[in-house]
Design an enzyme around this catalytic site. Structure first.
Site, mmCIF file in Angstrom:
data_model
loop_
_atom_site.group_PDB
_atom_site.id
_atom_site.type_symbol
_atom_site.label_atom_id
_atom_site.label_comp_id
_atom_site.label_asym_id
_atom_site.label_seq_id
_atom_site.Cartn_x
_atom_site.Cartn_y
_atom_site.Cartn_z
ATOM 1 C CB THR A 1 3.860 6.008 -2.857
ATOM 2 O OG1 THR A 1 2.819 5.060 -3.052
ATOM 3 C CG2 THR A 1 4.965 5.783 -3.868
ATOM 4 C CE LYS B 1 3.313 2.146 -4.750
ATOM 5 N NZ LYS B 1 2.781 3.062 -5.793
ATOM 6 C CB THR C 1 -0.281 -5.698 -10.140
ATOM 7 O OG1 THR C 1 -0.817 -4.934 -9.086
ATOM 8 C CG2 THR C 1 0.795 -6.583 -9.574
ATOM 9 C CD GLU D 1 -3.543 6.880 -3.054
ATOM 10 O OE1 GLU D 1 -2.382 7.282 -3.148
ATOM 11 O OE2 GLU D 1 -4.429 7.175 -3.866
ATOM 12 C CG ASN E 1 -5.741 10.157 -4.699
ATOM 13 O OD1 ASN E 1 -4.577 10.029 -5.045
ATOM 14 N ND2 ASN E 1 -6.434 9.198 -4.115
ATOM 15 C CB THR F 1 1.303 20.179 -2.302
ATOM 16 O OG1 THR F 1 -0.009 19.745 -2.011
ATOM 17 C CG2 THR F 1 1.325 20.934 -3.596
#
EC number: 2.3.1.35
Lengths: 405, 405
Positions: free
Chosen positions: A151, A177, A188, A274, A400, A405
């Site tokens: 992702t 991932k 997890t 992230e 985040n 979008t």
């Protein structure tokens, strides 16, 4: 340590994989569908998220794994198939389409999804692309499959290890991932492991749970436990070792190898959290007991304030002590030593619970490396634990603040 | 609701305050020392952080409050006096200097500190400025005192309410510092409350704990429970009401007024969370029980992913459901409705645990307001709870990536 080798999930004998773009994601250059297939039936084990909101695929996979057997795993990205009115129906149809194309029973298919929660998932992309997905299966398809489940990951996490059992070369392959909504509880994110080891489904289930608790469950990116966490392992027995049926020496060798590969994957999930710019590893030694050592390690790498300080190369050890202090365990805070380490060097910052003075310029250099170890000596027992996390950065907020979008 | 009135801690009869720069903070334009003084002895009650790492002032204050009495509060900012070898000694000396200047016993002084953890705190700035601090005491000094305890706060939190007991006009005043390391457990950040109500120290202790659990303990800025959290209330009895000695009607009136002012302070602490651009209020209704409703409300406003989405005006309700799902309580997730509200309007986003479709453009407008209410109807009981938080922004990372320099 088991020997790290090339490739990932297709390294063990008899496993093929593929990954394609089927149209769930709008960006056509991004793969969004993955398939892992064993040429022979496998014993299989899985662990799942403890979130009460569970993705529909988890319900279907749990049912399919009741007999401890499976032969293929299908997984899409771009849509978590969670909080949808017809999610279970779609996940069931994904399995049926996949089973048809592979000439297997639906019950031998494991299904998983990752991506946005709460948007309807159409069966159409799967129906129109299942043949292509199956046709593309190959021994070199591991990386494509790994891409298919990404992702916001910025690099692929795929690893393999080899080791000997009864003189036979055995392998474990794995892919995962990670990135966001990472704070595993029991299971997890998504991780798929393959092996050619012969092992009973009971022992496979046992070893998977043991290893997950010390590896994936010790990772945190943002404290959010996902709705779709799942780790699944297939073992097809093609290595030809004597079937592992109890916790004997062979079990120990297999467990060590599985621990090695899961540790490696866990580290890389944290490193690619992230927005992350640094991997943070918290090593706790001499804790009163393992649970305490684990709680301390995880509390430190979960603290937003500490994570932001690491981003800023600020040796603000008071935040480390603060995070140790609020974790839910009993111990003497006045015994604790904290040392910061990186490729640059090592630097004690706190001795017996109080600051010990250090060179701020050296600290900045030490914290400029991209892997930082926070070494905590509790000096009150023999237990140890390691947890992995990442720093809190502008990019985490950016990613985040506008994920959909 | 009790009547909100002007001023803060000096609104109740007989309270004076002052705030000055004494030299702990390098920036001379920033006050760093505050004093609150009652002209007559007070009953006093406090709650403290549950963090095992506790600031030295907490140890000293606990001892001084053993008799439930106090007459003054001294508090510095710029240094938390925590994890220092001689912290207790310094805190004790602060009380002694203050007691001398006020002609009180050391045991009647409450001491608190906030700021960086683990740096030595010198007694010198207190010794050289105590006379100035005491000389500046006045009925108009509440705002100066409030400024003296601010760290990264961007505005002062000071409030007062008035109400009637036995026909007498009674008051409660309060001030607090908030901003970062805010995730109170039992006690919270620093908050000081004054009142002219006559109430026994036992009842004061009782009401403070009751109210804190529903107000300050329902705030989270970053999930980090501070080492120096403390809330302390002084009641000097000058309003002339009959002394509250049991949980009677007067206790209820006082509790309501205290709840009102603590709610107001809590909201403003969340609103001024480090880097925050929005106040997030999570209202849970029809929960199975109060603990469940509280856990659900707090889990939502604590989720980093949800907080980042709010910063990005992204109505990513899946993250709300995810955070509800991983909170540690038992309930049926499939009953739950979620509605987003702001000054712009109201918009259901999730009904019975599944998405209900909404206009994304309207959602962006709704989420562009600076106060957002997340209204969660659990539809399975009569319990309710409210929690307050803020969004996760670039500025939070900026502030905390480089706090010490």
């Amino acid at each position: 340590m088991a020997k790290l080798c090339e490739n990932g999930i297709c390294t063990p004998k008899g496993f093929q994989a593929s990954g394609i773009h089927c149209g769930i994601r709008k960006n056509r250059t991004k793969k969004d569908l993955a398939l892992i297939y064993s040429e022979v039936p496998c014993n299989a084990a899985a662990t799942y998220t403890l979130n009460k909101v569970k993705g529909a695929p988890i319900a279907v996979t749990k049912q399919h794994l009741q007999d401890g057997k499976a032969q293929a795993i299908i997984c899409n990205s771009g849509n978590a198939n969670t909080c949808n009115a017809n999610g279970v129906e779609i996940a069931t149809q994904m399995c049926a389409l996949c089973a048809d194309a592979l000439q297997l029973a639906s019950e031998d298919i494991i299904v998983a999804s990752t991506g946005v929660i709460g948007e309807p998932l159409s069966i159409d992309p799967f129906a129109t692309h299942m043949e292509e997905l199956v046709t593309k299966l190959s021994y070199e398809g591991g990386s494509d499959a790994c891409e298919g489940i990404m992702t916001t990951d910025t690099f692929k996490k795929e690893f393999a290890v080899s080791f000997l059992l009864d003189g036979k070369e055995c392998h474990i392959g794995g892919m995962a991932k990670g990135s966001g909504m990472i704070h595993p509880n029991m299971a997890t994110m998504l991780a798929f492991l393959t092996s050619d080891v012969a092992i009973s489904s009971e022992m496979l289930d046992e070893v998977v749970h043991e290893v997950v608790n010390d590896t994936f469950n010790m990772v945190s990116v943002d404290g959010d436990t996902s709705t779709n966490d799942m780790l699944c392992m297939l073992a097809n027995g093609l290595a030809g070792n004597e079937v592992i049926q109890e916790k004997d020496a062979a079990y120990a060798v297999f467990k060590d190898a599985l621990m090695d590969i899961c540790t490696e994957i866990s580290r890389h999930i944290a490193k690619d959290g992230e927005g992350a710019s640094k991997l943070l590893t918290c090593q706790v030694v001499h804790g009163n007991d393992t649970m305490t050592a684990k709680k301390v390690a995880k509390s430190v790498i979960t603290s937003s304030l500490f994570k932001a300080a690491m981003f800023g190369k600020d040796a603000n050890w008071g935040r480390i002590l603060c995070a140790i202090g609020y974790c839910d365990a009993q111990f003497d805070i006045n015994c604790i030593d904290v040392t910061l380490q990186s490729a640059y060097g090592s630097m004690p910052v706190c001795v017996n619970g109080a600051g010990c003075g250090f060179d701020e310029e050296r600290a900045v250099k030490l914290l400029s490396e991209d892997e930082i170890i926070i070494f905590i000596d509790m000096k009150q027992g023999d237990a140890k634990a390691t947890a992995w996390g990442c720093d809190l950065t502008y990019d985490y907020v950016k990613i985040n603040g506008d994920y959909r979008t």
